[in-house]
Each structure stands twice: as C-alpha cells, then as structure tokens.
Write an enzyme that holds these catalytic residues in place. Structure first.
Site, PDB file in Angstrom:
ATOM      1  N   GLY A   1       0.862  -1.178   0.000  1.00  0.00           N
ATOM      2  CA  GLY A   1       0.000   0.000   0.000  1.00  0.00           C
ATOM      3  C   GLY A   1       0.899   1.229   0.000  1.00  0.00           C
ATOM      4  O   GLY A   1       1.876   1.300   0.767  1.00  0.00           O
ATOM      5  N   ALA A   2       0.566   2.187  -0.860  1.00  0.00           N
ATOM      6  CA  ALA A   2       1.496   3.294  -1.124  1.00  0.00           C
ATOM      7  C   ALA A   2       1.924   4.060   0.134  1.00  0.00           C
ATOM      8  O   ALA A   2       3.123   4.212   0.400  1.00  0.00           O
ATOM      9  CB  ALA A   2       0.876   4.226  -2.167  1.00  0.00           C
TER      10      ALA A   2
ATOM     11  N   GLN B   1      -5.767  -8.732  -2.343  1.00  0.00           N
ATOM     12  CA  GLN B   1      -5.766  -7.748  -1.248  1.00  0.00           C
ATOM     13  C   GLN B   1      -7.188  -7.423  -0.793  1.00  0.00           C
ATOM     14  O   GLN B   1      -7.423  -7.119   0.376  1.00  0.00           O
ATOM     15  CB  GLN B   1      -5.074  -6.447  -1.680  1.00  0.00           C
ATOM     16  CG  GLN B   1      -3.577  -6.560  -1.878  1.00  0.00           C
ATOM     17  CD  GLN B   1      -3.218  -6.848  -3.318  1.00  0.00           C
ATOM     18  OE1 GLN B   1      -3.980  -7.457  -4.062  1.00  0.00           O
ATOM     19  NE2 GLN B   1      -2.040  -6.433  -3.724  1.00  0.00           N
TER      20      GLN B   1
ATOM     21  N   ASP C   1      -1.660   4.830  -6.165  1.00  0.00           N
ATOM     22  CA  ASP C   1      -0.218   4.659  -5.930  1.00  0.00           C
ATOM     23  C   ASP C   1       0.579   5.850  -6.435  1.00  0.00           C
ATOM     24  O   ASP C   1       1.667   6.135  -5.959  1.00  0.00           O
ATOM     25  CB  ASP C   1       0.276   3.377  -6.583  1.00  0.00           C
ATOM     26  CG  ASP C   1      -0.211   2.192  -5.782  1.00  0.00           C
ATOM     27  OD1 ASP C   1      -1.360   1.762  -5.988  1.00  0.00           O
ATOM     28  OD2 ASP C   1       0.534   1.739  -4.899  1.00  0.00           O
TER      29      ASP C   1
ATOM     30  N   ASN D   1      -3.189   2.888  -9.995  1.00  0.00           N
ATOM     31  CA  ASN D   1      -3.646   2.135  -8.816  1.00  0.00           C
ATOM     32  C   ASN D   1      -3.671   0.653  -9.200  1.00  0.00           C
ATOM     33  O   ASN D   1      -3.348   0.286 -10.339  1.00  0.00           O
ATOM     34  CB  ASN D   1      -5.026   2.628  -8.355  1.00  0.00           C
ATOM     35  CG  ASN D   1      -5.416   2.039  -7.007  1.00  0.00           C
ATOM     36  OD1 ASN D   1      -4.621   2.071  -6.058  1.00  0.00           O
ATOM     37  ND2 ASN D   1      -6.608   1.476  -6.893  1.00  0.00           N
ATOM     38  N   LYS D   2      -4.045  -0.171  -8.256  1.00  0.00           N
ATOM     39  CA  LYS D   2      -4.018  -1.624  -8.446  1.00  0.00           C
ATOM     40  C   LYS D   2      -4.664  -2.037  -9.768  1.00  0.00           C
ATOM     41  O   LYS D   2      -5.714  -1.507 -10.143  1.00  0.00           O
ATOM     42  CB  LYS D   2      -4.737  -2.278  -7.258  1.00  0.00           C
ATOM     43  CG  LYS D   2      -4.831  -3.786  -7.271  1.00  0.00           C
ATOM     44  CD  LYS D   2      -3.501  -4.486  -7.445  1.00  0.00           C
ATOM     45  CE  LYS D   2      -2.462  -4.101  -6.408  1.00  0.00           C
ATOM     46  NZ  LYS D   2      -1.089  -4.525  -6.786  1.00  0.00           N
TER      47      LYS D   2
HETATM   48  O1  MRU Z   1       0.502  -3.964  -4.598  1.00  0.00           O
HETATM   49  P1  MRU Z   1      -0.101  -3.227  -3.434  1.00  0.00           P
HETATM   50  O2  MRU Z   1      -0.920  -4.086  -2.550  1.00  0.00           O
HETATM   51  O3  MRU Z   1       0.928  -2.416  -2.691  1.00  0.00           O
HETATM   52  O4  MRU Z   1      -1.094  -2.184  -4.131  1.00  0.00           O
HETATM   53  C1  MRU Z   1      -1.817  -1.307  -3.312  1.00  0.00           C
HETATM   54  C2  MRU Z   1      -2.770  -0.452  -4.045  1.00  0.00           C
HETATM   55  O5  MRU Z   1      -2.869  -0.486  -5.255  1.00  0.00           O
HETATM   56  C3  MRU Z   1      -3.560   0.527  -3.227  1.00  0.00           C
HETATM   57  O6  MRU Z   1      -4.818   0.746  -3.794  1.00  0.00           O
HETATM   58  C4  MRU Z   1      -2.800   1.856  -3.171  1.00  0.00           C
HETATM   59  O7  MRU Z   1      -1.480   1.654  -2.786  1.00  0.00           O
HETATM   60  C5  MRU Z   1      -3.439   2.828  -2.273  1.00  0.00           C
HETATM   61  S1  MRU Z   1      -3.201   2.421  -0.576  1.00  0.00           S
HETATM   62  C6  MRU Z   1      -3.883   3.633   0.375  1.00  0.00           C
END
Ligand code: MRU
Length: 356
Positions: free
Chosen positions: A51-52, A199, A240, A250-251
């Site tokens: 998560g970012a 996730q 992200d 984003n994801k």
């Molecule tokens: O690969 P990850 O689990 O780190 O990806 C996370 C995401 O895409 C979240 O939506 C993003 O980081 C926002 S977290 C507040």
C-alpha cells in the site's frame, strides 16, 4: 511511534520496526520485526507491508534504522551509509511515489541539516515519526471530505486494499468508507477480490469486518453485473501515484472499474494523500508500472491453477485517465478532475476543503 486502532500496521520501538505480516492475513495475525534497512527493504519487496502510504512510512523508518546503526561511524561514512540505505529502499517497488517521497524527505534533512552521528539519528527518527503521524491525520481528513461526497445509504464498491493496512492507519478509500459508515452515509461495501494477490478478499474484508462494517465480497469479474443491477452507488479506490495531469495509477483492475462506473453513471472517486501526487510525472504514461512474478498468476494462494510453463503477463497496476475520475479526494481538498479540475489547484494555498 504506534498507530491507532485494534491492530498496528507499522510500529517502531527501540530500533525495531514491527510490521503486521500482510501475506499471512486473514488466516494468521503475526508480525515481522525489522532491525536493519535490508530487512525493511525485504519486507516492502515481499509485500509484508504494502500500500502506497504504508511503504513510504516503512521506508522512512528504514532510513531511521540505518541512521542509528551507523551513528558511531565517521561523519562522511555515516552520510554514505545513509545514501546506500536510500538506494536500497528506493529499489524495492517502482510505482507508488510515496516511497520516493518519504526517502527524499529524509535525504533532504541529511543534506540540509549538516547533522551526523547521534544527532542525525535522532533527527531521522523524529522525521519518520512525523511522517507516520501526518499520514494518519491525512487519512482522517480524506475520510471526512470524501464521506461528504457520497449519497445517503450508499453501497460503495472498492478495489484492492486502501485501508488501515495500506497506510499508517484509518486508510484512504477505506477512510472514506469508515467515515461514511460512522456518519450513516455508507450502509454496505462491495469488495473486489483483487486478483492476483487478493488484497480485497484477504485484507479489506478483514479490516472492515473488524469495524463492524457490512461487507459483500465479489470476484473481480462481477463488478459490471453488480452495477447493472443497481447495487453500487459509488466506487472509491486509493492510488499509488497521481500524475500532474490527474491520471491515476492504482491496483490492476482500477481502470476497468472506472470505465464501468462511467458507463453506468456511477461516481468514481480516488482517495489519496498529497504524498501520492507526483508533479514531476507529467501524465500516466510516464508512471513506471511494476511487473510481478508470474507465479502470482499461475496460482491462487497456495494452489497452482495453471501449467507451470504458461506465459504470464502480471502488471501490478494500471492507469486511469483523469477524465474518468469524478473526484480526487486529498487532505488538502477535493479536485473534480472529470469536470476540468486541476491538480495544481491543490498547491494554490490551503483555502478550504472544496477545490476544483
Ligand atoms: O501492490 P499493493 O498491494 O501495494 O497495491 C496497493 C494499491 O494499489 C492501493 O490501492 C494503493 O497503494 C493505495 S493504498 C492507500
């Protein structure tokens, strides 16, 4: 520094960064302890912490740990060790800009303060604690501003995990959901499973259920049908990296949801702190997209679901164009990107919550 809530995503005490192991949830609630910057880098790379905003905070503590471990060295060697730590941590994941933002904040203090030794170590820890605290405060503000945008009795669809687990606490998209639930605006939450790492299924359902928020889990390919049935009133996701023109990484799967939301006339909101906004990246096409190991796609959890030798494409993120984002919700205010709102308005002074 500890975070709030019934679990701690990150907790730093006496030289140790303790991270909830997100690879093991929801089956097991256990923690990984990092005593070196190498251990922090491994934890980020292997998704113990993800998560970012959370990886930004973890990297800041990684720098603080490096500063403490090297503080008895000669000043030049101390600074050189900090530069190596910065390089190591920055090499872990390429897409979330919060990681680079946090490392750069730490490096700036090293450059500009002229401190070394124990004084530098103390300054680094104070700054990491400040980044941790600021992130929690930002999430609460984002929650408050975002909840006000939701219709009454909203059924919100979210993707991946942009929750307390993805931040220092409370969450961004999940912060909007939490605040909306507390104020009575949100009645239930549809959570995309979020292949390949799940996730949504593993983390978002876990943390929302602990807060007593009604959750309905769906697989990623069910979102369109749920929208068609009128079950979704708004989509809220995290980010992200937000480019200078408002494009959002984003994801993987987020872009598809934004298209679906537009087709069905459903508002699509992105919730992210200012640490996710990257003015140095002009548009989404310049955002580096991480590709992850093929095994994540060939398997489902521990179970192999595809032939070992099959070719896989596994981008971890995608880019949603700004025109599909009805509102970007930050702690500094809301920008209505789809209506021509501009990212630079967020920097034009901090005058009130509603900016566009
Ligand atoms: O690969 P990850 O689990 O780190 O990806 C996370 C995401 O895409 C979240 O939506 C993003 O980081 C926002 S977290 C507040």
């Amino acid at each position: 520094m500890e975070s709030e809530g019934s679990f701690h995503t990150l907790e730093y005490r006496y030289g140790i960064l303790r991270l909830i192991d997100q690879r093991r949830l929801p089956g097991e609630e256990c923690y990984v302890e990092c005593r070196t910057e190498e251990e922090v880098a491994d934890a980020i790379r292997s998704l113990v912490v993800r998560g970012a905003p959370a990886i930004g905070v973890a990297a800041a503590y990684g720098m603080a740990i490096a500063a403490a471990r090297n503080m008895s060295r000669a000043p030049a060697q101390h600074v050189a060790a900090m530069e190596s730590a910065a390089k190591l941590l920055a090499g872990t994941r390429p897409t979330a800009v919060n990681l680079f933002w946090a490392i750069e904040r730490m490096r700036k203090v090293i450059r500009e303060s002229g401190l070394t030794g124990v004084n530098l170590a103390k300054e680094m820890l104070d700054l990491a604690d400040a980044i941790h605290r600021e992130d929690i405060a930002s999430c609460h503000k984002i929650g408050e501003l975002g909840a006000a945008l939701l219709p009454n009795d909203a059924a919100v669809l979210t993707h991946c995990n942009a929750g307390a687990l993805a931040t220092a606490g409370y969450g961004t998209a999940t912060g909007v959901i939490r605040s909306g639930f507390r104020s009575g605006r949100v009645s239930r939450v549809y959570v995309d499973e979020t292949r390949p790492v799940l996730q949504g299924a593993r983390l978002t359902t876990w943390e929302l259920s602990r807060d007593g928020i009604p959750v309905i889990l769906i697989t990623d390919n069910m979102a369109a049908y749920c929208m068609r049935l009128g079950r979704i009133s708004a989509v809220v996701v995290g980010a992200d990296r937000v480019a200078a023109n408002g494009d959002v990484a984003n994801k993987i799967g987020t872009y598809g949801l934004a298209i679906l939301a537009r087709e069905h006339g459903i508002p699509f909101f992105v919730a992210a702190p200012m640490s996710t906004v990257d003015l140095d990246t002009p548009s989404g096409s310049e955002i580096p997209i991480e590709e992850r190991p093929p095994e994540e796609v060939r398997s489902f959890g521990e179970c192999r679901t595809a032939p070992e030798e099959v070719t896989v494409f596994n981008p971890a993120f995608d880019v949603t164009p700004a025109r599909l984002v009805d509102a970007l919700i930050t702690e500094r205010g809301v920008v209505h990107l789809a209506n021509g709102g501009r990212i630079d308005s967020l920097y034009a002074g901090q005058n009130g919550p509603e900016i566009s």
